[in-house]
Design an enzyme around this catalytic site. Sequence first.
Site, mmCIF file in Angstrom:
data_model
loop_
_atom_site.group_PDB
_atom_site.id
_atom_site.type_symbol
_atom_site.label_atom_id
_atom_site.label_comp_id
_atom_site.label_asym_id
_atom_site.label_seq_id
_atom_site.Cartn_x
_atom_site.Cartn_y
_atom_site.Cartn_z
ATOM 1 N N ASP A 13 0.789 -1.231 0.000
ATOM 2 C CA ASP A 13 0.000 0.000 0.000
ATOM 3 C C ASP A 13 0.821 1.281 0.000
ATOM 4 O O ASP A 13 0.273 2.363 0.173
ATOM 5 C CB ASP A 13 -0.949 -0.002 1.208
ATOM 6 C CG ASP A 13 -2.066 1.013 1.062
ATOM 7 O OD1 ASP A 13 -2.473 1.279 -0.078
ATOM 8 O OD2 ASP A 13 -2.518 1.546 2.082
ATOM 9 N N CYS A 53 -15.739 11.265 -0.102
ATOM 10 C CA CYS A 53 -15.644 10.086 0.772
ATOM 11 C C CYS A 53 -15.172 10.486 2.168
ATOM 12 O O CYS A 53 -14.192 11.222 2.322
ATOM 13 C CB CYS A 53 -14.676 9.084 0.145
ATOM 14 S SG CYS A 53 -14.340 7.644 1.171
#
Length: 378
Positions: free
Chosen positions: A132, A212
Amino acid sequence: MTSLKSQLLARAHAEGFDVVRVTTPDAIPQAPERLKTFLDQGCHGEMGWMHDRADQRGAPLALWPEVRSIIMLGMNYGPDSDPMAGLADPSSALISVYAQGDDYHDVIKKKLKGLGRWWGEATGLPLKVFVDTAPVMEKPLAAAAGLGWQGKHTNLVSRSFGSWLFLGSIFTAAEVEPDEPERDHCGSCRACLDVCPTAAFPAPYQLDARRCISYLTIENKGPIPAEFRPAIGNRIYGCDDCLAVCPWNKFAVAGHERKLMAREGLRQPRLAELARLDDAAFRTLFARNPVKRIGRDRFIRNVLIAIGNSGDTDLVGEAEALLEDNSALVRAMAVWALSRLAPQRLATHLDRRQGESDADVLGEWRRAGLAAQEPFLL
């Protein structure tokens, strides 16, 4: 290589990974164009790192030309309770499930390196491990490898683990037999789309990160746009709503890795206690935890938004105390929170406004004046 792949699976499970599959570096041919559309529309917001290395992000061979196979690994971090239950207690705080234990980057990378050392010795070929932090599109690659599929909320969904898989990858120069991709099992379900508090999904399989809550509370560095603050509720770091409502979670089980399990102090902590954190206390509370990376000021910004949404007048004093914080970001949200909880009390602090020089803080004072119809604040 078939025998070696079997050993790989066994080793990966011994390291604590719950699922491991293999794909090829050319398995996501549609990714570059989809990423380009996402970036061209500005849906990445302030996440400039997505744009900076987009060519590598969309094509694994551009990232590392030697890669011949990509080993995708998943570790279950399923919660042991309903992640949305805390919404019923607005005086407490909700931290995303993934961020209630130790930082998964550190936990998984250590395990990946251990597995990678063995794999490198077994194959005699170079490799790279990623968790990630590199330009790797892990979710499309995981879907191509068969770990699950990307649902309508764009996150990975697993038939065995529901929404709760951390992903890691090993890029290897070895040729390994690839696995079949998983097909999409979303059907006509819209649960994840319909539950989103800020309508962050303009269409199925599309996300506008700028709307978001996870982006707003984590990646967004400045004041959170006023239009989204009420919908944030008491979510102070991330949001699990679209993950938690997925029907495939009926097959999910609680995670087993102890370091990733929720710390008791991070299970619905009280907003009042969090609002009092100075930098040292913040760093202590979130040691080895992903929340630490946003820093104390952005974190308190989020806490104050939750306080403003709480309707709990017992928290008025916490917001008042932060009107004179050293951080302008904190002061701005303290004004907003107090304007929501007790606008008349805010009016008694006019001297704070008169001594303020930060444009964002002054903007919140003006907004509060309009909301409270206090002429001296206009």
